[in-house]
Design a protein around this motif. Structure first.
Motif, PDB file in Angstrom:
ATOM      1  N   VAL A 158     -34.795 -37.340  74.193  1.00 40.28           N
ATOM      2  CA  VAL A 158     -34.593 -36.091  73.808  1.00 40.28           C
ATOM      3  C   VAL A 158     -33.117 -36.131  73.868  1.00 40.28           C
ATOM      4  O   VAL A 158     -32.651 -36.529  74.648  1.00 40.28           O
ATOM      5  CB  VAL A 158     -35.251 -35.191  74.823  1.00 40.28           C
ATOM      6  N   ARG A 159     -32.473 -35.194  72.935  1.00 43.91           N
ATOM      7  CA  ARG A 159     -31.011 -35.260  72.818  1.00 43.91           C
ATOM      8  C   ARG A 159     -30.626 -34.227  72.433  1.00 43.91           C
ATOM      9  O   ARG A 159     -31.442 -33.228  71.725  1.00 43.91           O
ATOM     10  CB  ARG A 159     -30.581 -36.078  71.774  1.00 43.91           C
ATOM     11  N   VAL A 160     -29.519 -33.497  72.947  1.00 48.36           N
ATOM     12  CA  VAL A 160     -28.999 -32.037  72.556  1.00 48.36           C
ATOM     13  C   VAL A 160     -27.512 -32.588  72.024  1.00 48.36           C
ATOM     14  O   VAL A 160     -26.839 -33.241  72.793  1.00 48.36           O
ATOM     15  CB  VAL A 160     -28.778 -31.313  73.849  1.00 48.36           C
ATOM     16  N   GLY A 161     -27.441 -31.780  70.805  1.00 45.44           N
ATOM     17  CA  GLY A 161     -26.155 -31.908  70.151  1.00 45.44           C
ATOM     18  C   GLY A 161     -25.379 -30.526  70.109  1.00 45.44           C
ATOM     19  O   GLY A 161     -26.075 -29.586  69.991  1.00 45.44           O
ATOM     20  N   VAL A 162     -24.369 -30.513  69.849  1.00 50.56           N
ATOM     21  CA  VAL A 162     -23.318 -29.233  69.719  1.00 50.56           C
ATOM     22  C   VAL A 162     -22.783 -29.291  68.075  1.00 50.56           C
ATOM     23  O   VAL A 162     -22.148 -30.397  67.970  1.00 50.56           O
ATOM     24  CB  VAL A 162     -22.432 -29.013  70.750  1.00 50.56           C
ATOM     25  N   TRP A 163     -22.803 -28.266  67.493  1.00 55.81           N
ATOM     26  CA  TRP A 163     -21.958 -28.453  66.085  1.00 55.81           C
ATOM     27  C   TRP A 163     -21.446 -26.947  65.811  1.00 55.81           C
ATOM     28  O   TRP A 163     -21.764 -26.104  66.833  1.00 55.81           O
ATOM     29  CB  TRP A 163     -22.791 -28.786  65.178  1.00 55.81           C
ATOM     30  N   GLY A 164     -20.630 -26.811  65.033  1.00 55.01           N
ATOM     31  CA  GLY A 164     -19.947 -25.693  64.984  1.00 55.01           C
ATOM     32  C   GLY A 164     -20.568 -24.683  63.811  1.00 55.01           C
ATOM     33  O   GLY A 164     -21.835 -25.102  63.553  1.00 55.01           O
ATOM     34  N   ARG A 165     -19.899 -23.630  63.311  1.00 56.40           N
ATOM     35  CA  ARG A 165     -20.703 -22.569  62.375  1.00 56.40           C
ATOM     36  C   ARG A 165     -20.808 -23.197  61.101  1.00 56.40           C
ATOM     37  O   ARG A 165     -21.714 -23.145  60.524  1.00 56.40           O
ATOM     38  CB  ARG A 165     -19.810 -21.248  62.517  1.00 56.40           C
ATOM     39  N   ALA A 166     -19.680 -24.205  60.590  1.00 55.20           N
ATOM     40  CA  ALA A 166     -19.750 -24.728  59.308  1.00 55.20           C
ATOM     41  C   ALA A 166     -18.826 -25.922  59.339  1.00 55.20           C
ATOM     42  O   ALA A 166     -17.820 -26.043  60.377  1.00 55.20           O
ATOM     43  CB  ALA A 166     -19.232 -23.876  58.265  1.00 55.20           C
ATOM     44  N   ARG A 197     -16.016 -39.011  57.311  1.00 56.57           N
ATOM     45  CA  ARG A 197     -16.500 -40.367  57.814  1.00 56.57           C
ATOM     46  C   ARG A 197     -15.285 -40.855  58.672  1.00 56.57           C
ATOM     47  O   ARG A 197     -15.448 -41.790  59.553  1.00 56.57           O
ATOM     48  CB  ARG A 197     -16.113 -41.247  56.543  1.00 56.57           C
ATOM     49  N   SER A 198     -14.156 -40.232  58.613  1.00 55.96           N
ATOM     50  CA  SER A 198     -13.043 -40.802  59.722  1.00 55.96           C
ATOM     51  C   SER A 198     -13.343 -39.905  61.204  1.00 55.96           C
ATOM     52  O   SER A 198     -12.294 -40.336  61.970  1.00 55.96           O
ATOM     53  CB  SER A 198     -11.482 -40.321  59.281  1.00 55.96           C
ATOM     54  N   ILE A 199     -14.128 -38.936  61.033  1.00 51.00           N
ATOM     55  CA  ILE A 199     -14.188 -38.195  62.480  1.00 51.00           C
ATOM     56  C   ILE A 199     -15.704 -38.315  63.041  1.00 51.00           C
ATOM     57  O   ILE A 199     -16.623 -37.847  62.372  1.00 51.00           O
ATOM     58  CB  ILE A 199     -13.822 -36.696  62.167  1.00 51.00           C
ATOM     59  N   PRO A 200     -15.973 -39.201  63.819  1.00 45.67           N
ATOM     60  CA  PRO A 200     -17.308 -39.567  64.393  1.00 45.67           C
ATOM     61  C   PRO A 200     -18.198 -38.351  64.539  1.00 45.67           C
ATOM     62  O   PRO A 200     -19.381 -38.473  64.225  1.00 45.67           O
ATOM     63  CB  PRO A 200     -17.063 -40.344  65.719  1.00 45.67           C
ATOM     64  N   GLN A 201     -17.865 -37.340  65.164  1.00 44.54           N
ATOM     65  CA  GLN A 201     -18.825 -36.138  65.363  1.00 44.54           C
ATOM     66  C   GLN A 201     -19.147 -35.669  63.906  1.00 44.54           C
ATOM     67  O   GLN A 201     -20.320 -35.325  63.896  1.00 44.54           O
ATOM     68  CB  GLN A 201     -18.021 -35.296  66.177  1.00 44.54           C
ATOM     69  N   LEU A 202     -18.084 -35.258  63.006  1.00 42.26           N
ATOM     70  CA  LEU A 202     -18.389 -34.694  61.908  1.00 42.26           C
ATOM     71  C   LEU A 202     -19.524 -35.814  61.239  1.00 42.26           C
ATOM     72  O   LEU A 202     -20.360 -35.322  60.355  1.00 42.26           O
ATOM     73  CB  LEU A 202     -16.946 -34.417  61.092  1.00 42.26           C
ATOM     74  N   GLU A 203     -18.887 -37.105  61.287  1.00 40.84           N
ATOM     75  CA  GLU A 203     -19.860 -37.810  60.361  1.00 40.84           C
ATOM     76  C   GLU A 203     -21.254 -37.849  60.956  1.00 40.84           C
ATOM     77  O   GLU A 203     -22.354 -38.001  60.290  1.00 40.84           O
ATOM     78  CB  GLU A 203     -19.430 -39.319  60.717  1.00 40.84           C
ATOM     79  N   ARG A 204     -21.535 -38.049  62.233  1.00 41.97           N
ATOM     80  CA  ARG A 204     -22.838 -37.702  62.768  1.00 41.97           C
ATOM     81  C   ARG A 204     -23.426 -36.580  62.204  1.00 41.97           C
ATOM     82  O   ARG A 204     -24.727 -36.493  61.973  1.00 41.97           O
ATOM     83  CB  ARG A 204     -22.745 -37.685  64.294  1.00 41.97           C
TER      84      ARG A 204
END
Length: 179
Positions: A46-54, A62-69
């Motif tokens: 089980v995993r919980v991730g956080v993302w922004g509004r958009a 591709r150069s920003i690991p969190q955005l790439e994920r």
């Protein structure tokens, strides 16, 4: 990390924020369900991730690991929706933007405040929120069904008695996101 073993079953919850002013009771309830899912033998991770509004879909992702994920996750959701005939809109919204100053065009992906993905062997087998025809699959309803063992759709449930894998399900047309 999502379990990529052939039989690994995983759940991934995405939240827009942990800010108490914006998270609200739906996030708290979802996290309670996730805590309960972690104790079930039928789910391996089980995993919980956080993302922004958009976020902006560009090569810079591709150069920003969190955005790439996040981009990889959204792409896997789109593939799942194409394969199963489910719709991610209006929950995941794509918008094309053209800068009047530079003439550059790009795509903005608006993300829901809460989303759930279920995986089997590293492959997406269910996404909420989504639509199946006129029926909306709600995140909290889906989490509750998983916790209570009532997720019976064989392409979606973590039920080892399933006769058909997600890849064997019939394909139906859906309006997709432009790429």
């Amino acid at each position: 990390m999502i379990d990529h073993s052939p039989d690994g079953k995983a759940v991934e919850l995405w939240l827009r924020s942990f800010d108490p002013m914006t998270a609200g009771p739906a996030h708290d309830r979802a996290l309670e369900f996730v805590d309960r899912l972690e104790t079930r033998d039928s789910i391996d991770s089980v995993r919980v991730g956080v993302w922004g509004r958009a976020f902006q879909r560009t090569d810079r992702v591709r150069s920003i690991p969190q955005l790439e994920r996040i981009e990889t996750t959204i792409a896997s959701f789109e593939t799942w929706a194409d394969r199963t005939g489910r719709q991610l809109e209006p929950f995941f919204r794509m918008r094309h933007v053209e800068s009047k100053l530079t003439g550059e065009t790009f795509e903005i992906c608006r993300l829901p405040s809460i989303a759930l993905a279920e995986y089997r062997g590293g492959n997406v087998v269910h996404v909420a929120p989504s639509r199946d025809g006129d029926r909306t699959i709600d995140v909290l309803d889906r989490l509750e069904a998983l916790v209570c063992g009532e997720a019976t759709d064989p392409t979606l449930a973590f039920d080892d008695s399933s006769d058909r894998s997600a890849d064997e399900q019939p394909r139906r047309y859906r309006r997709g996101y432009p790429r």
